[in-house]
Design a protein around this motif. Structure first.
Motif, mmCIF file in Angstrom:
data_model
loop_
_atom_site.group_PDB
_atom_site.id
_atom_site.type_symbol
_atom_site.label_atom_id
_atom_site.label_comp_id
_atom_site.label_asym_id
_atom_site.label_seq_id
_atom_site.Cartn_x
_atom_site.Cartn_y
_atom_site.Cartn_z
ATOM 1 N N ASP A 130 3.334 107.261 1.476
ATOM 2 C CA ASP A 130 3.636 106.210 2.435
ATOM 3 C C ASP A 130 5.140 106.206 2.692
ATOM 4 O O ASP A 130 5.910 106.837 1.956
ATOM 5 C CB ASP A 130 3.221 104.842 1.899
ATOM 6 C CG ASP A 130 1.723 104.723 1.713
ATOM 7 O OD1 ASP A 130 1.011 104.666 2.730
ATOM 8 O OD2 ASP A 130 1.266 104.688 0.554
ATOM 9 N N ARG A 131 5.551 105.480 3.706
ATOM 10 C CA ARG A 131 6.986 105.347 3.930
ATOM 11 C C ARG A 131 7.599 104.519 2.799
ATOM 12 O O ARG A 131 6.989 103.569 2.316
ATOM 13 C CB ARG A 131 7.265 104.729 5.299
ATOM 14 C CG ARG A 131 6.682 105.599 6.420
ATOM 15 C CD ARG A 131 7.381 105.449 7.723
ATOM 16 N NE ARG A 131 6.710 106.239 8.771
ATOM 17 C CZ ARG A 131 7.255 106.572 9.918
ATOM 18 N NH1 ARG A 131 8.491 106.180 10.207
ATOM 19 N NH2 ARG A 131 6.593 107.289 10.799
ATOM 20 N N SER A 133 9.629 102.127 0.274
ATOM 21 C CA SER A 133 9.808 100.670 0.293
ATOM 22 C C SER A 133 11.213 100.213 -0.076
ATOM 23 O O SER A 133 11.479 99.012 -0.090
ATOM 24 C CB SER A 133 8.799 100.003 -0.655
ATOM 25 O OG SER A 133 7.481 100.137 -0.163
ATOM 26 N N GLN A 148 13.352 98.925 5.553
ATOM 27 C CA GLN A 148 11.960 99.286 5.807
ATOM 28 C C GLN A 148 11.674 99.336 7.305
ATOM 29 O O GLN A 148 10.994 100.252 7.793
ATOM 30 C CB GLN A 148 11.026 98.285 5.120
ATOM 31 C CG GLN A 148 11.037 98.363 3.611
ATOM 32 C CD GLN A 148 10.178 97.286 2.972
ATOM 33 O OE1 GLN A 148 9.706 96.358 3.636
ATOM 34 N NE2 GLN A 148 9.979 97.383 1.669
ATOM 35 N N ARG A 149 12.193 98.360 8.027
ATOM 36 C CA ARG A 149 11.952 98.312 9.476
ATOM 37 C C ARG A 149 12.504 99.553 10.162
ATOM 38 O O ARG A 149 11.821 100.184 10.973
ATOM 39 C CB ARG A 149 12.593 97.057 10.075
ATOM 40 C CG ARG A 149 12.334 96.869 11.569
ATOM 41 C CD ARG A 149 13.106 95.699 12.146
ATOM 42 N NE ARG A 149 14.554 95.934 12.131
ATOM 43 C CZ ARG A 149 15.177 96.687 13.043
ATOM 44 N NH1 ARG A 149 14.500 97.281 14.015
ATOM 45 N NH2 ARG A 149 16.492 96.828 12.977
ATOM 46 N N ASN A 151 13.186 102.461 8.867
ATOM 47 C CA ASN A 151 12.457 103.655 8.425
ATOM 48 C C ASN A 151 11.091 103.744 9.098
ATOM 49 O O ASN A 151 10.650 104.819 9.514
ATOM 50 C CB ASN A 151 12.293 103.612 6.906
ATOM 51 C CG ASN A 151 11.898 104.947 6.307
ATOM 52 O OD1 ASN A 151 12.471 105.982 6.630
ATOM 53 N ND2 ASN A 151 10.928 104.924 5.420
ATOM 54 N N ASN A 152 10.415 102.606 9.231
ATOM 55 C CA ASN A 152 9.078 102.582 9.829
ATOM 56 C C ASN A 152 9.102 102.856 11.325
ATOM 57 O O ASN A 152 8.095 103.264 11.902
ATOM 58 C CB ASN A 152 8.408 101.233 9.567
ATOM 59 C CG ASN A 152 8.069 101.023 8.100
ATOM 60 O OD1 ASN A 152 7.966 101.970 7.335
ATOM 61 N ND2 ASN A 152 7.913 99.768 7.698
ATOM 62 N N GLU A 153 10.250 102.626 11.977
ATOM 63 C CA GLU A 153 10.342 102.829 13.421
ATOM 64 C C GLU A 153 10.514 104.300 13.797
ATOM 65 O O GLU A 153 10.336 104.670 14.962
ATOM 66 C CB GLU A 153 11.509 102.018 14.001
ATOM 67 C CG GLU A 153 11.229 100.522 14.070
ATOM 68 C CD GLU A 153 12.400 99.738 14.635
ATOM 69 O OE1 GLU A 153 13.496 100.340 14.811
ATOM 70 O OE2 GLU A 153 12.238 98.536 14.895
#
Length: 251
Positions: A130-131, A133, A148-149, A151-153
């Motif tokens: 997963d990406r 944390s 996190q935001r 990285n998730n984008e």
């Protein structure tokens, strides 16, 4: 192609190298929901496993397992279908993917005498990517949420994505090198070629010596130890545990 294809069931899968070629890593199977949930409930209520995990609820109930398997099947189906299409049409475009559908570690108990296709197997563990944390930023902090935001984008295949990897294995199969080779197989046969993974970090509780050895054998180095850092649920005894953060140096 590193991914194998079961011509009997039309299921793509990964296979560990010799001498552990009887171990495969497959997607979740909705057709084996009851069997999978029973195995998960047994393993995730085993103290040598749940005390070393942060995420799954404890006690782990059948409804938890059923929800998990169904979600994993839904999430993984687009990737599984795409990989299946690649086998059926070798000229199909091979894009980077944003996930690894190969998460269920199984021991093959019967295979086709001519094809070598797995015909029967038993669930013995799990491995997932997963990406990341960003544990070192502290639980519940704005800095962690922002990391996190961002990285998730990032889009699938972006080499700047920071990934994480986690796993568990049945105690009956400990001490055989299975998890070390399972992690290596997932990274070299899928993570690098099909997800373009360049950055990979993970963590383990400081007392989880087995997982830390697996990381070490897969070319991870210790970044830091965060003392009394991770909150532990009351069902697991409460308090906090120290975390060891590790960073992957590549294949």
């Amino acid at each position: 192609m590193p991914v194998h294809y079961n011509t009997h069931t039309k299921e793509p899968y990964l296979r560990l190298p010799t001498p552990l070629s009887n171990i495969i890593i497959t997607p979740h199977r909705l057709s084996q929901l009851e069997e999978t949930v029973a195995a998960q409930v047994r393993l995730l209520n085993e103290p040598t496993i749940y005390l070393n995990l942060e995420g799954p609820p404890y006690p782990y109930l059948p409804e938890h397992g059923e929800e998990w398997v169904k979600r994993k099947c839904d999430d993984g189906e687009p990737v599984v279908s795409a990989v299946r299409a690649e086998f059926e049409n070798p000229d199909t475009e091979k894009p980077f993917f944003d996930s690894c559908p190969f998460t269920v570690i199984r021991e093959v108990t019967e295979q086709g005498p001519e094809t070598g296709d797995p015909l029967k197997d038993v669930l013995i563990g799990d491995i997932g990517m997963d990406r990341y944390s960003f544990y070192e930023e502290g639980y519940g902090t704005e800095k962690r949420a922002e990391a996190q935001r961002l990285n998730n984008e990032l889009s699938a295949g972006d080499r700047r994505i920071v990934w994480s990897i986690g796993d568990f294995l049945s105690p009956s199969h400990h001490g055989r090198g299975i998890m070390t080779l399972a992690m290596r197989t997932v990274l070299q046969d899928w993570g690098v070629p099909r997800m373009n993974i360049h950055l990979l970090k993970s963590c383990a509780f400081v007392e989880n010596k087995g997982s830390l050895r697996v990381f070490e054998k897969n070319n991870f180095e210790v970044v830091c130890t965060l003392k009394d850092w991770a909150p532990v649920s009351e069902s697991r005894g409460g308090g906090t545990k120290s975390l060891v953060i590790v960073n992957w140096k590549g294949l």
